[in-house]
Design a protein around this motif. Structure first.
Motif, PDB file in Angstrom:
ATOM      1  N   LYS A 105      59.426  41.645  42.713  1.00 49.71           N
ATOM      2  CA  LYS A 105      59.138  40.832  41.534  1.00 49.71           C
ATOM      3  C   LYS A 105      58.488  39.505  41.877  1.00 49.71           C
ATOM      4  CE  LYS A 105      62.834  42.786  38.757  1.00 49.71           C
ATOM      5  NZ  LYS A 105      64.106  42.527  38.084  1.00 49.71           N
ATOM      6  N   ILE A 106      58.739  39.007  43.081  1.00 46.63           N
ATOM      7  CA  ILE A 106      58.190  37.712  43.486  1.00 46.63           C
ATOM      8  C   ILE A 106      56.737  37.900  43.906  1.00 46.63           C
ATOM      9  CG2 ILE A 106      58.327  35.841  45.162  1.00 46.63           C
ATOM     10  CD1 ILE A 106      61.325  36.384  45.343  1.00 46.63           C
ATOM     11  N   VAL A 107      55.850  37.130  43.282  1.00 47.73           N
ATOM     12  CA  VAL A 107      54.431  37.161  43.648  1.00 47.73           C
ATOM     13  C   VAL A 107      54.224  36.145  44.764  1.00 47.73           C
ATOM     14  CG1 VAL A 107      52.095  36.757  42.835  1.00 47.73           C
ATOM     15  CG2 VAL A 107      53.788  37.763  41.305  1.00 47.73           C
ATOM     16  N   PRO A 108      53.726  36.586  45.915  1.00 41.95           N
ATOM     17  CA  PRO A 108      53.536  35.657  47.025  1.00 41.95           C
ATOM     18  C   PRO A 108      52.562  34.532  46.666  1.00 41.95           C
ATOM     19  CG  PRO A 108      53.267  37.929  47.756  1.00 41.95           C
ATOM     20  CD  PRO A 108      53.371  37.953  46.263  1.00 41.95           C
ATOM     21  N   MET A 109      52.791  33.375  47.246  1.00 42.63           N
ATOM     22  CA  MET A 109      51.953  32.207  46.986  1.00 42.63           C
ATOM     23  C   MET A 109      50.513  32.458  47.403  1.00 42.63           C
ATOM     24  SD  MET A 109      53.582  29.867  45.476  1.00 42.63           S
ATOM     25  CE  MET A 109      52.537  28.456  45.706  1.00 42.63           C
ATOM     26  N   GLU A 110      50.299  33.241  48.453  1.00 48.83           N
ATOM     27  CA  GLU A 110      48.942  33.487  48.919  1.00 48.83           C
ATOM     28  C   GLU A 110      48.112  34.178  47.848  1.00 48.83           C
ATOM     29  OE1 GLU A 110      50.542  35.696  51.934  1.00 48.83           O
ATOM     30  OE2 GLU A 110      51.109  33.950  53.098  1.00 48.83           O
ATOM     31  N   GLN A 111      48.718  35.118  47.120  1.00 46.06           N
ATOM     32  CA  GLN A 111      47.995  35.811  46.061  1.00 46.06           C
ATOM     33  C   GLN A 111      47.680  34.843  44.933  1.00 46.06           C
ATOM     34  OE1 GLN A 111      50.264  39.182  44.828  1.00 46.06           O
ATOM     35  NE2 GLN A 111      49.729  40.398  46.614  1.00 46.06           N
ATOM     36  N   LYS A 112      48.628  33.975  44.596  1.00 48.59           N
ATOM     37  CA  LYS A 112      48.397  32.999  43.537  1.00 48.59           C
ATOM     38  C   LYS A 112      47.262  32.060  43.928  1.00 48.59           C
ATOM     39  CE  LYS A 112      53.102  32.809  41.732  1.00 48.59           C
ATOM     40  NZ  LYS A 112      54.272  31.958  41.542  1.00 48.59           N
ATOM     41  N   GLU A 113      47.290  31.603  45.192  1.00 48.39           N
ATOM     42  CA  GLU A 113      46.252  30.685  45.651  1.00 48.39           C
ATOM     43  C   GLU A 113      44.888  31.355  45.651  1.00 48.39           C
ATOM     44  OE1 GLU A 113      47.522  29.207  49.415  1.00 48.39           O
ATOM     45  OE2 GLU A 113      49.165  28.050  48.548  1.00 48.39           O
ATOM     46  N   ASP A 114      44.832  32.612  46.046  1.00 50.19           N
ATOM     47  CA  ASP A 114      43.567  33.334  46.045  1.00 50.19           C
ATOM     48  C   ASP A 114      43.004  33.443  44.632  1.00 50.19           C
ATOM     49  OD1 ASP A 114      43.632  33.643  48.754  1.00 50.19           O
ATOM     50  OD2 ASP A 114      44.323  35.731  48.707  1.00 50.19           O
ATOM     51  N   LEU A 115      43.864  33.735  43.661  1.00 45.31           N
ATOM     52  CA  LEU A 115      43.402  33.828  42.277  1.00 45.31           C
ATOM     53  C   LEU A 115      42.882  32.486  41.791  1.00 45.31           C
ATOM     54  CD1 LEU A 115      46.181  36.066  40.684  1.00 45.31           C
ATOM     55  CD2 LEU A 115      43.844  36.718  41.239  1.00 45.31           C
ATOM     56  N   LEU A 116      43.593  31.421  42.121  1.00 48.52           N
ATOM     57  CA  LEU A 116      43.150  30.100  41.710  1.00 48.52           C
ATOM     58  C   LEU A 116      41.818  29.750  42.364  1.00 48.52           C
ATOM     59  CD1 LEU A 116      46.505  28.115  41.835  1.00 48.52           C
ATOM     60  CD2 LEU A 116      45.258  28.852  39.803  1.00 48.52           C
ATOM     61  N   LEU A 117      41.649  30.083  43.614  1.00 48.08           N
ATOM     62  CA  LEU A 117      40.398  29.786  44.309  1.00 48.08           C
ATOM     63  C   LEU A 117      39.231  30.556  43.707  1.00 48.08           C
ATOM     64  CD1 LEU A 117      41.521  29.630  48.038  1.00 48.08           C
ATOM     65  CD2 LEU A 117      40.828  27.747  46.578  1.00 48.08           C
ATOM     66  N   HIS A 118      39.456  31.807  43.343  1.00 51.20           N
ATOM     67  CA  HIS A 118      38.378  32.595  42.740  1.00 51.20           C
ATOM     68  C   HIS A 118      37.982  32.010  41.387  1.00 51.20           C
ATOM     69  CE1 HIS A 118      38.115  35.689  45.733  1.00 51.20           C
ATOM     70  NE2 HIS A 118      39.425  35.906  45.685  1.00 51.20           N
ATOM     71  N   ASP A 119      38.947  31.564  40.612  1.00 49.41           N
ATOM     72  CA  ASP A 119      38.634  30.934  39.329  1.00 49.41           C
ATOM     73  C   ASP A 119      37.850  29.647  39.526  1.00 49.41           C
ATOM     74  OD1 ASP A 119      39.903  32.967  37.981  1.00 49.41           O
ATOM     75  OD2 ASP A 119      41.792  31.858  37.730  1.00 49.41           O
ATOM     76  N   GLU A 120      38.266  28.852  40.521  1.00 43.48           N
ATOM     77  CA  GLU A 120      37.570  27.598  40.801  1.00 43.48           C
ATOM     78  C   GLU A 120      36.124  27.867  41.243  1.00 43.48           C
ATOM     79  OE1 GLU A 120      38.640  24.210  41.283  1.00 43.48           O
ATOM     80  OE2 GLU A 120      40.538  24.582  40.259  1.00 43.48           O
ATOM     81  N   ILE A 121      35.934  28.879  42.062  1.00 41.45           N
ATOM     82  CA  ILE A 121      34.591  29.216  42.544  1.00 41.45           C
ATOM     83  C   ILE A 121      33.696  29.633  41.384  1.00 41.45           C
ATOM     84  CG2 ILE A 121      33.288  30.904  43.903  1.00 41.45           C
ATOM     85  CD1 ILE A 121      35.599  30.767  45.953  1.00 41.45           C
ATOM     86  N   LYS A 122      34.223  30.444  40.474  1.00 39.20           N
ATOM     87  CA  LYS A 122      33.441  30.861  39.302  1.00 39.20           C
ATOM     88  C   LYS A 122      33.037  29.648  38.475  1.00 39.20           C
ATOM     89  CE  LYS A 122      35.439  35.452  38.735  1.00 39.20           C
ATOM     90  NZ  LYS A 122      36.297  36.295  37.883  1.00 39.20           N
ATOM     91  N   PHE A 123      33.984  28.740  38.248  1.00 38.67           N
ATOM     92  CA  PHE A 123      33.704  27.540  37.466  1.00 38.67           C
ATOM     93  C   PHE A 123      32.633  26.697  38.141  1.00 38.67           C
ATOM     94  CE2 PHE A 123      34.592  23.036  36.652  1.00 38.67           C
ATOM     95  CZ  PHE A 123      34.377  23.008  35.290  1.00 38.67           C
ATOM     96  N   LEU A 124      32.740  26.507  39.448  1.00 36.78           N
ATOM     97  CA  LEU A 124      31.768  25.692  40.169  1.00 36.78           C
ATOM     98  C   LEU A 124      30.378  26.327  40.184  1.00 36.78           C
ATOM     99  CD1 LEU A 124      33.944  24.478  43.159  1.00 36.78           C
ATOM    100  CD2 LEU A 124      33.145  23.124  41.220  1.00 36.78           C
ATOM    101  N   ARG A 125      30.319  27.637  40.255  1.00 36.78           N
ATOM    102  CA  ARG A 125      29.016  28.314  40.208  1.00 36.78           C
ATOM    103  C   ARG A 125      28.344  28.107  38.854  1.00 36.78           C
ATOM    104  NH1 ARG A 125      30.533  33.825  43.463  1.00 36.78           N
ATOM    105  NH2 ARG A 125      30.300  32.913  45.540  1.00 36.78           N
ATOM    106  N   LYS A 126      29.118  28.142  37.785  1.00 37.67           N
ATOM    107  CA  LYS A 126      28.557  27.885  36.449  1.00 37.67           C
ATOM    108  C   LYS A 126      28.048  26.454  36.355  1.00 37.67           C
ATOM    109  CE  LYS A 126      31.435  31.209  33.988  1.00 37.67           C
ATOM    110  NZ  LYS A 126      32.543  31.384  33.029  1.00 37.67           N
ATOM    111  N   GLU A 127      28.814  25.513  36.915  1.00 41.96           N
ATOM    112  CA  GLU A 127      28.399  24.110  36.899  1.00 41.96           C
ATOM    113  C   GLU A 127      27.105  23.907  37.683  1.00 41.96           C
ATOM    114  OE1 GLU A 127      29.626  21.151  35.521  1.00 41.96           O
ATOM    115  OE2 GLU A 127      30.767  22.546  34.280  1.00 41.96           O
TER     116      GLU A 127
END
Length: 94
Positions: free
Chosen positions: A57-79
């Motif tokens: 049930k516990i989602v590892p922090m590494e997976q959470k960080e990877d998801l956040l990084l991918h979202d940030e990269i998408k946002f920066l590419r749009k900018e």
């Protein structure tokens, strides 16, 4: 079965004490309350069967960080794309 304090359980699973308390209150982990020196102390009963369920049930922090990084990269590419378009417009005006 082994008894572990809430803080030790949180450290072992890299969770916050608040999240461990929520797990205790919701019944996801088995616990016992003891009165030590006039103070109530909650111990979590540690056994392998429940630990397997908790680990799933516990989602590892590494997976959470990877998801956040991918979202940030998408946002920066749009900018970057918007900035490039603005630069092109300004070049045409000059």
């Amino acid at each position: 079965m082994e008894r572990i304090t809430i803080k030790a359980y949180a450290v072992k699973h890299k969770l916050s004490i608040f999240n461990v308390m929520k797990m205790v209150k919701s019944g996801q982990v088995k616990s016992e309350v003891f009165n030590e020196k006039g103070r109530e102390v909650t111990y979590i009963l540690f056994d392998e069967e429940t630990e397997k369920e908790v680990r799933e049930k516990i989602v590892p922090m590494e997976q959470k960080e990877d998801l956040l990084l991918h979202d940030e990269i998408k946002f920066l590419r749009k900018e970057i794309q918007l900035l490039r378009e603005d630069v092109e417009v300004l070049k045409k005006k000059i």
